[in-house]
Design a protein around this motif. Structure first.
Motif, PDB file in Angstrom:
ATOM      1  N   MET A 221      61.165  21.327  13.861  1.00  0.00           N
ATOM      2  CA  MET A 221      60.310  22.266  14.587  1.00  0.00           C
ATOM      3  C   MET A 221      59.039  22.583  13.809  1.00  0.00           C
ATOM      4  SD  MET A 221      61.508  22.666  17.503  1.00  0.00           S
ATOM      5  CE  MET A 221      60.157  23.777  17.914  1.00  0.00           C
ATOM      6  N   PHE A 222      59.119  22.696  12.477  1.00  0.00           N
ATOM      7  CA  PHE A 222      57.913  22.927  11.685  1.00  0.00           C
ATOM      8  C   PHE A 222      56.974  21.733  11.788  1.00  0.00           C
ATOM      9  CE2 PHE A 222      59.850  26.585   9.586  1.00  0.00           C
ATOM     10  CZ  PHE A 222      58.731  27.371   9.346  1.00  0.00           C
ATOM     11  N   GLY A 223      57.535  20.513  11.739  1.00  0.00           N
ATOM     12  CA  GLY A 223      56.699  19.323  11.882  1.00  0.00           C
ATOM     13  C   GLY A 223      56.039  19.258  13.239  1.00  0.00           C
ATOM     14  N   LEU A 224      56.797  19.545  14.287  1.00  0.00           N
ATOM     15  CA  LEU A 224      56.246  19.504  15.639  1.00  0.00           C
ATOM     16  C   LEU A 224      55.176  20.566  15.838  1.00  0.00           C
ATOM     17  CD1 LEU A 224      56.404  18.210  18.429  1.00  0.00           C
ATOM     18  CD2 LEU A 224      58.253  19.802  19.005  1.00  0.00           C
ATOM     19  N   ALA A 225      55.433  21.779  15.305  1.00  0.00           N
ATOM     20  CA  ALA A 225      54.462  22.861  15.439  1.00  0.00           C
ATOM     21  C   ALA A 225      53.162  22.529  14.695  1.00  0.00           C
ATOM     22  CB  ALA A 225      55.053  24.166  14.914  1.00  0.00           C
ATOM     23  N   LEU A 226      53.271  21.900  13.524  1.00  0.00           N
ATOM     24  CA  LEU A 226      52.075  21.498  12.775  1.00  0.00           C
ATOM     25  C   LEU A 226      51.268  20.464  13.546  1.00  0.00           C
ATOM     26  CD1 LEU A 226      53.403  21.275   9.099  1.00  0.00           C
ATOM     27  CD2 LEU A 226      51.575  22.781   9.925  1.00  0.00           C
TER      28      LEU A 226
ATOM     29  N   GLY B 175      49.489  21.948  16.357  1.00  0.00           N
ATOM     30  CA  GLY B 175      48.546  22.997  16.002  1.00  0.00           C
ATOM     31  C   GLY B 175      48.995  24.380  16.435  1.00  0.00           C
ATOM     32  N   ARG B 176      50.323  24.593  16.473  1.00  0.00           N
ATOM     33  CA  ARG B 176      50.851  25.864  16.962  1.00  0.00           C
ATOM     34  C   ARG B 176      51.738  26.557  15.928  1.00  0.00           C
ATOM     35  NH1 ARG B 176      53.122  25.243  22.984  1.00  0.00           N
ATOM     36  NH2 ARG B 176      53.568  27.434  22.531  1.00  0.00           N
ATOM     37  N   LEU B 177      51.574  26.218  14.671  1.00  0.00           N
ATOM     38  CA  LEU B 177      52.328  26.906  13.622  1.00  0.00           C
ATOM     39  C   LEU B 177      51.562  28.172  13.252  1.00  0.00           C
ATOM     40  CD1 LEU B 177      54.803  26.865  11.816  1.00  0.00           C
ATOM     41  CD2 LEU B 177      53.462  25.621  10.110  1.00  0.00           C
ATOM     42  N   VAL B 178      51.976  29.267  13.826  1.00  0.00           N
ATOM     43  CA  VAL B 178      51.288  30.546  13.620  1.00  0.00           C
ATOM     44  C   VAL B 178      52.285  31.589  13.125  1.00  0.00           C
ATOM     45  CG1 VAL B 178      49.515  30.095  15.343  1.00  0.00           C
ATOM     46  CG2 VAL B 178      51.655  31.186  16.040  1.00  0.00           C
ATOM     47  N   ARG B 179      51.753  32.586  12.444  1.00  0.00           N
ATOM     48  CA  ARG B 179      52.596  33.665  11.952  1.00  0.00           C
ATOM     49  C   ARG B 179      53.105  34.501  13.138  1.00  0.00           C
ATOM     50  NH1 ARG B 179      50.643  38.194   7.502  1.00  0.00           N
ATOM     51  NH2 ARG B 179      52.621  39.363   7.390  1.00  0.00           N
ATOM     52  N   PRO B 180      54.404  34.823  13.181  1.00  0.00           N
ATOM     53  CA  PRO B 180      54.927  35.611  14.299  1.00  0.00           C
ATOM     54  C   PRO B 180      54.278  36.988  14.368  1.00  0.00           C
ATOM     55  CG  PRO B 180      56.708  34.636  13.027  1.00  0.00           C
ATOM     56  CD  PRO B 180      55.453  34.436  12.237  1.00  0.00           C
ATOM     57  N   PRO B 181      53.846  37.422  15.542  1.00  0.00           N
ATOM     58  CA  PRO B 181      53.297  38.774  15.658  1.00  0.00           C
ATOM     59  C   PRO B 181      54.363  39.820  15.392  1.00  0.00           C
ATOM     60  CG  PRO B 181      53.553  37.776  17.817  1.00  0.00           C
ATOM     61  CD  PRO B 181      53.833  36.700  16.819  1.00  0.00           C
ATOM     62  N   ARG B 182      53.929  40.965  14.869  1.00  0.00           N
ATOM     63  CA  ARG B 182      54.880  42.016  14.504  1.00  0.00           C
ATOM     64  C   ARG B 182      55.714  42.466  15.705  1.00  0.00           C
ATOM     65  NH1 ARG B 182      52.652  46.972  11.037  1.00  0.00           N
ATOM     66  NH2 ARG B 182      52.336  45.179   9.658  1.00  0.00           N
TER      67      ARG B 182
END
Length: 286
Positions: free
Chosen positions: A36-41, A44-51
């Protein structure tokens, strides 16, 4: 989601024959996290989760990815794969009253009938009267899987009731990473260092369990949970143990008995009755 998890139960049954249950869960979750980290990278969607999404991130991770998978894997070492899947999908028993109490979902007569028929099918397949209650290991195995179903119900209700800021895809890499970080020390504490030999067959089973059986299925259930009522989700998931029982029979040689056809027909009938509802009651959450 149904077919991905339907095959996962027999796959996990084969894995836990040689790998300690908690290590099996930790390894497949780690594989899913890396994917999932590879796919998100790449996307271009590897973002910090909003609070605002941290509560649902934690609840899905702790209740479903860690609690449900750990308890069900422990139970799977003591209970046949088909029976394990059936017990795990008693989730509607907890989701239906929870959705009415906490989410205000309207329980139509058709939906209640679908739940009743589907659960009747589970009872037929489970047949508690045939369970040997004097065998402590068997009772504990069944209790572990039923406890897993209760935890999963809590995750389904929170997914449906949460006000999302990001998407399930954006949260999934972080959820699977956190689940791995929780499962690895837990596996070390309970089972010690992993002691098994890697083989091509075991590697292939782990790849399936980590990718379609974990990453893809977690994403799919979260996406469905945002768009459909919690009761509809839990009813649809009742089809999963049907797939598991059939595959366990064909692949692992398990023989559930003559009650299989009756249970399957009741479960499929319950899904057909309860999952189809009016457009207004199934309006998507924005």
């Amino acid at each position: 989601m149904i077919f991905a998890w339907g095959l996962t139960w027999p796959v996990n049954k084969v894995i836990v024959a040689t790998v300690a249950p908690l290590w099996a869960v930790a390894i497949r979750t780690g594989i899913g996290a890396l994917a999932m980290f590879g796919l998100a990278l790449v996307a271009g969607r590897l973002v910090r989760p909003p609070r605002a999404d941290v509560p649902v991130l934690l609840s899905v991770t702790v209740l479903h990815m860690v609690g449900f998978t750990a308890l069900s894997s422990v139970g799977l070492t003591l209970v046949p794969a088909g029976r394990s899947a059936v017990l795990a999908y008693t989730t509607p028993l907890w989701v239906v009253p929870g959705a009415a109490l906490f989410l205000g979902e309207r329980l139509t007569a058709r939906r209640l009938l679908g739940v009743a028929v589907g659960l009747a099918g589970l009872v037929v397949l489970f047949n508690p009267a045939a369970l040997d209650w004097t065998q402590r290991a068997i009772v504990l195995g069944n209790a572990a899987i039923l406890g897993a179903a209760l935890l999963w119900a809590g995750a389904i209700l929170h997914i449906r009731g949460h006000r999302w800021r990001s998407t399930p895809f954006d949260l999934l890499p972080w959820q699977m990473l956190l689940a791995t970080l929780l499962l690895v020390p837990l596996a070390c504490l309970v089972s010690g260092r992993p002691a098994f030999a890697w083989t091509p067959e075991l590697s292939a089973l782990f790849v399936y369990a980590g990718l379609p059986g974990s990453a893809l299925a977690y994403w799919a259930v979260a996406m469905a949970g945002r768009r459909l009522p919690a009761v509809t989700i839990s009813l649809g998931l009742l089809a999963t143990p049907v797939v598991s029982v059939v595959l366990a029979t064909l692949w692992l040689g398990e023989r559930p008995g003559a009650s299989l056809l009756v249970g399957v027909l009741l479960i499929v009938g319950g899904v057909a009755l309860g999952a189809v509802s009016t457009r207004s009651s199934d309006a998507p959450v924005q």
